[in-house]
Every structure is written in C-alpha cells, then in structure tokens.
Design a protein around this motif. Sequence first.
Motif, PDB file in Angstrom:
ATOM      1  N   GLY A 168     -53.401 -25.596 -18.296  1.00 17.21           N
ATOM      2  CA  GLY A 168     -52.161 -25.318 -17.578  1.00 17.21           C
ATOM      3  C   GLY A 168     -51.239 -24.291 -18.203  1.00 17.21           C
ATOM      4  N   VAL A 169     -51.683 -23.599 -19.266  1.00 16.43           N
ATOM      5  CA  VAL A 169     -50.853 -22.561 -19.877  1.00 16.43           C
ATOM      6  C   VAL A 169     -50.798 -21.351 -18.949  1.00 16.43           C
ATOM      7  N   LYS A 170     -49.619 -20.781 -18.759  1.00 17.00           N
ATOM      8  CA  LYS A 170     -49.450 -19.690 -17.798  1.00 17.00           C
ATOM      9  C   LYS A 170     -49.118 -18.340 -18.429  1.00 17.00           C
ATOM     10  N   THR A 171     -48.772 -18.328 -19.706  1.00 17.25           N
ATOM     11  CA  THR A 171     -48.498 -17.066 -20.402  1.00 17.25           C
ATOM     12  C   THR A 171     -49.309 -17.057 -21.688  1.00 17.25           C
ATOM     13  N   LEU A 172     -50.104 -16.004 -21.888  1.00 20.79           N
ATOM     14  CA  LEU A 172     -50.967 -15.927 -23.057  1.00 20.79           C
ATOM     15  C   LEU A 172     -51.068 -14.489 -23.534  1.00 20.79           C
ATOM     16  N   GLN A 173     -51.533 -14.355 -24.782  1.00 20.91           N
ATOM     17  CA  GLN A 173     -51.824 -13.023 -25.319  1.00 20.91           C
ATOM     18  C   GLN A 173     -53.192 -13.061 -25.999  1.00 20.91           C
ATOM     19  N   LEU A 174     -54.011 -12.087 -25.680  1.00 20.80           N
ATOM     20  CA  LEU A 174     -55.299 -11.918 -26.347  1.00 20.80           C
ATOM     21  C   LEU A 174     -55.113 -10.899 -27.467  1.00 20.80           C
ATOM     22  N   ARG A 175     -55.238 -11.375 -28.710  1.00 24.17           N
ATOM     23  CA  ARG A 175     -55.093 -10.491 -29.868  1.00 24.17           C
ATOM     24  C   ARG A 175     -56.406 -10.511 -30.645  1.00 24.17           C
ATOM     25  N   ALA A 176     -57.290  -9.584 -30.290  1.00 22.03           N
ATOM     26  CA  ALA A 176     -58.603  -9.465 -30.914  1.00 22.03           C
ATOM     27  C   ALA A 176     -58.629  -8.185 -31.743  1.00 22.03           C
ATOM     28  N   LYS A 177     -58.647  -8.333 -33.055  1.00 15.47           N
ATOM     29  CA  LYS A 177     -58.437  -7.187 -33.941  1.00 15.47           C
ATOM     30  C   LYS A 177     -59.727  -6.586 -34.492  1.00 15.47           C
ATOM     31  N   THR A 178     -60.802  -7.352 -34.582  1.00 11.00           N
ATOM     32  CA  THR A 178     -61.952  -6.900 -35.376  1.00 11.00           C
ATOM     33  C   THR A 178     -63.219  -6.678 -34.572  1.00 11.00           C
ATOM     34  N   LEU A 179     -63.155  -6.709 -33.250  1.00 13.07           N
ATOM     35  CA  LEU A 179     -64.354  -6.587 -32.437  1.00 13.07           C
ATOM     36  C   LEU A 179     -64.746  -5.128 -32.229  1.00 13.07           C
ATOM     37  N   GLU A 180     -66.048  -4.889 -32.108  1.00 20.02           N
ATOM     38  CA  GLU A 180     -66.532  -3.557 -31.738  1.00 20.02           C
ATOM     39  C   GLU A 180     -66.114  -3.247 -30.309  1.00 20.02           C
ATOM     40  N   HIS A 181     -66.109  -1.955 -29.957  1.00 26.34           N
ATOM     41  CA  HIS A 181     -65.551  -1.527 -28.678  1.00 26.34           C
ATOM     42  C   HIS A 181     -66.193  -2.232 -27.489  1.00 26.34           C
ATOM     43  N   ALA A 182     -67.512  -2.249 -27.431  1.00 30.10           N
ATOM     44  CA  ALA A 182     -68.186  -2.829 -26.269  1.00 30.10           C
ATOM     45  C   ALA A 182     -67.890  -4.320 -26.145  1.00 30.10           C
ATOM     46  N   THR A 183     -67.902  -5.023 -27.278  1.00 34.17           N
ATOM     47  CA  THR A 183     -67.601  -6.454 -27.265  1.00 34.17           C
ATOM     48  C   THR A 183     -66.154  -6.690 -26.875  1.00 34.17           C
ATOM     49  N   LEU A 184     -65.255  -5.884 -27.416  1.00 34.29           N
ATOM     50  CA  LEU A 184     -63.841  -6.004 -27.095  1.00 34.29           C
ATOM     51  C   LEU A 184     -63.606  -5.751 -25.609  1.00 34.29           C
ATOM     52  N   GLN A 185     -64.238  -4.740 -25.081  1.00 32.80           N
ATOM     53  CA  GLN A 185     -64.104  -4.426 -23.656  1.00 32.80           C
ATOM     54  C   GLN A 185     -64.539  -5.618 -22.793  1.00 32.80           C
ATOM     55  N   ALA A 186     -65.654  -6.226 -23.172  1.00 32.60           N
ATOM     56  CA  ALA A 186     -66.149  -7.379 -22.416  1.00 32.60           C
ATOM     57  C   ALA A 186     -65.211  -8.574 -22.543  1.00 32.60           C
ATOM     58  N   GLU A 187     -64.647  -8.801 -23.739  1.00 30.98           N
ATOM     59  CA  GLU A 187     -63.719  -9.910 -23.953  1.00 30.98           C
ATOM     60  C   GLU A 187     -62.461  -9.738 -23.107  1.00 30.98           C
ATOM     61  N   ILE A 188     -61.918  -8.542 -23.097  1.00 31.91           N
ATOM     62  CA  ILE A 188     -60.704  -8.291 -22.316  1.00 31.91           C
ATOM     63  C   ILE A 188     -60.978  -8.482 -20.831  1.00 31.91           C
ATOM     64  N   LYS A 189     -62.099  -7.956 -20.357  1.00 26.85           N
ATOM     65  CA  LYS A 189     -62.433  -8.105 -18.937  1.00 26.85           C
ATOM     66  C   LYS A 189     -62.582  -9.580 -18.571  1.00 26.85           C
ATOM     67  N   ARG A 190     -63.278 -10.336 -19.418  1.00 28.98           N
ATOM     68  CA  ARG A 190     -63.479 -11.774 -19.161  1.00 28.98           C
ATOM     69  C   ARG A 190     -62.152 -12.522 -19.151  1.00 28.98           C
ATOM     70  N   ALA A 191     -61.288 -12.223 -20.130  1.00 24.55           N
ATOM     71  CA  ALA A 191     -60.000 -12.910 -20.209  1.00 24.55           C
ATOM     72  C   ALA A 191     -59.108 -12.563 -19.028  1.00 24.55           C
ATOM     73  N   VAL A 192     -59.098 -11.311 -18.614  1.00 28.15           N
ATOM     74  CA  VAL A 192     -58.271 -10.878 -17.482  1.00 28.15           C
ATOM     75  C   VAL A 192     -58.728 -11.561 -16.197  1.00 28.15           C
ATOM     76  N   GLN A 193     -60.036 -11.641 -16.006  1.00 30.88           N
ATOM     77  CA  GLN A 193     -60.556 -12.294 -14.801  1.00 30.88           C
ATOM     78  C   GLN A 193     -60.169 -13.770 -14.773  1.00 30.88           C
ATOM     79  N   ALA A 194     -60.248 -14.435 -15.919  1.00 28.71           N
ATOM     80  CA  ALA A 194     -59.875 -15.848 -15.982  1.00 28.71           C
ATOM     81  C   ALA A 194     -58.390 -16.038 -15.693  1.00 28.71           C
ATOM     82  N   ALA A 195     -57.551 -15.188 -16.268  1.00 30.28           N
ATOM     83  CA  ALA A 195     -56.108 -15.295 -16.038  1.00 30.28           C
ATOM     84  C   ALA A 195     -55.761 -15.041 -14.579  1.00 30.28           C
ATOM     85  N   ARG A 196     -56.437 -14.086 -13.978  1.00 30.25           N
ATOM     86  CA  ARG A 196     -56.173 -13.800 -12.559  1.00 30.25           C
ATOM     87  C   ARG A 196     -56.559 -15.004 -11.695  1.00 30.25           C
TER      88      ARG A 196
END
Length: 351
Positions: A168-196
């Motif tokens: 039930g949390v409605k405000t979040l921040q994804l702070r991923a500092k050490t991931l490689e670009h491709a992995t980071l891109q996939a993480e952000i896309k996955r997190a954005v889709q879930a939040a939407r």
Amino acid sequence: MRIRTHLGQWPSPAIRWRLCSTLPQSIEANDLIILHRDTLTEDADQHEPSQFAAAAGVLTVTAETITLRLGGTVHPLAGERSDDWLAAFAAFLECGFMPPDALVLAHAWREPHRLEGNAWPIDYANFPRVLGLDAMRPSVPFAACPWQLGLYPVVASAAWVERLLELGVKTLQLRAKTLEHATLQAEIKRAVQAARHHHAQLFINDHWQLAIEAGAYGVHLGQEDLQTAQLQTIANAGLRLGLSTHGYYEMLVACHLRPSYIALGAVFATTTKSMPTAPQGLTRLAHYVQLLKKQVPLVAIGGIDQAVLADVLATGVGSAAVVRAITEASDLPKAVATLQHAFVRNLDLVE
C-alpha cells in the motif's frame, strides 16, 4: 552578542571562524576575510580573492551583492540586508551554521520586533537570491506533486518497489547506484511499470535519462547533479523533480529552480550514504519548514525511523523518506503499517 541572545540555545560550533575586516598578517584556514569593493585601499586591491581563497574564505561586499568564496566554491548573493548584517553573520556562525548558510541568514536577519516577536528569519521575502541560476531554470515549472507525499521509502531494487507497492505504499524512490547500464535500464522499466499499475508515485534517483525513457513519475537529484542534468529536458518530459538540500543556501538554489519538492536533510546521522554536512537535527528542520512550507512540498530525509518519526512530523513537514526503517525491518508488513499510521495520526492532530 545582542543578536546571538535572540537566537536561542544552539550547540557550540564545530569550527571557530575568524572574521577579518582587514587582511591579517597570517592567513589561517578558518579565516573569513571581508573585502569591501567600494572602500578597498590601493594595497588591498592588489590582493584578488583567488590569491588566498584556498587558504581562507573571502567575502567580497558591494552595495548590492556579497560573494563568498570558500573551498573553491563561489556563493554569490544579492538582496536587501540590514545595517547589522555582519554582526548577524557572526551570530549565525556562532550557532554552528557553515558560512554560506550563515550569510543567507544574515541577509534575512531583521530586528525581532519586525518579526512579530520571532527573532529567527522565517519570512521568505527577506531572504536573498542566489545569482547565476537563470540559465539553469526551465522555462516552465516542473509538474506538481501532492503537498503531502507521506511515507517515502527509498530502496535499491525493483523487487523492493514491488513488495512495498503490494503493502500500500504510494510514494517511493528507486536508488540503484551500482548496476550496469542494461541491468539498471531493466530495473527502472520494471519498477515504473509496477508503480503505474498501483497508481503510485515513483521517483528515480539520479538517472534522469532512463527515467524519461521509462516514463517515470519523477526523478530525484542532488545538488551536485545540477551542473550536468538537463533540467529543461526533464521538465519538458513532464516528470516531477525532487531536489536534495543540506542548508539554507542550497534551499535558495532549489527554490529558484521551482522543483516539485525539496528534500531537507540529513536530519539525523545516516549510514546509507556519505553526507556533505553534519546532521541538521529537529530544531533546524523546524526552522526550514517554517520558511518553506508555503513555497514547495517538503520531504525530511536522513536517519529517520519509527522511534523519531513522530517528532519529525511534528515540525510540519509533509513527508519523510526512510531507508533502513524499511529495508532492515524484521517484519516488513508491520513496519510499513506502523510508519503509515504515524502519518495518519499526525494528520488527525493537525486537523
């Protein structure tokens, strides 16, 4: 001392600064040398600030501006100031504020009777402006976000985002500092889709290009990111912007850029990241909220957990970011419910 007595009890400053109205024979690291451009002697005029700024701080004062050079950084301020601004500057240094913040407060200082009995500067109209920011400021304000963002967990993976959304949390921040670009891109896309999917507000820390690409709700940037991030591009994409601040000077910078929210911290000591300043504490946080609560949504951050959350919310701040209170919880559902309840209870007390 007359001004200092109006400001209340503050811990002894960690650094003892020496104000020098003339050039001292020996320049020390904690000297703050004051140069009046309109009254410089011929001899003093030969000493450009760059020649000794590495060894001390230099305030170049004119009728319209004061520029502080300290540690290789320039802090240019303009605005009306009272005749006793220098005494106020010394008083705020004695309260433990670093020179850029003490100088901002010195500009805003007015005699207590002009502040209806409150000696602390809290009228935003009296504060100076930071020069040189117009080129960075987008032509339109960033998209707005709710004034009360509530519980604001900061987590390092899309999996954590998904777990908290389910709770039930409605405000979040994804702070991923050490991931490689491709992995980071996939993480952000996955997190954005879930939040939407959960109709939640997800901010992406630092990686504004990938946040735009994924269609995130917003991005969160530090002050150090302002020189490289394309703020106009972020604004044009319709993303919200959160900005970190660590004192009055950085607050003025942030306010000029018209972000969606401003983060105030670190309130308490934190081990989750290296901080550029000492913990602010609740008294400073309360003063910050008094100043900015009508200007922009505010988020308290840094070392906040269940034990101190009620005290943090009592300052009037509309949101609190948490990390270890979530990620190190032995019972995650219970921790989230308890933290959420603190916000509900605080709103009931305010109303």
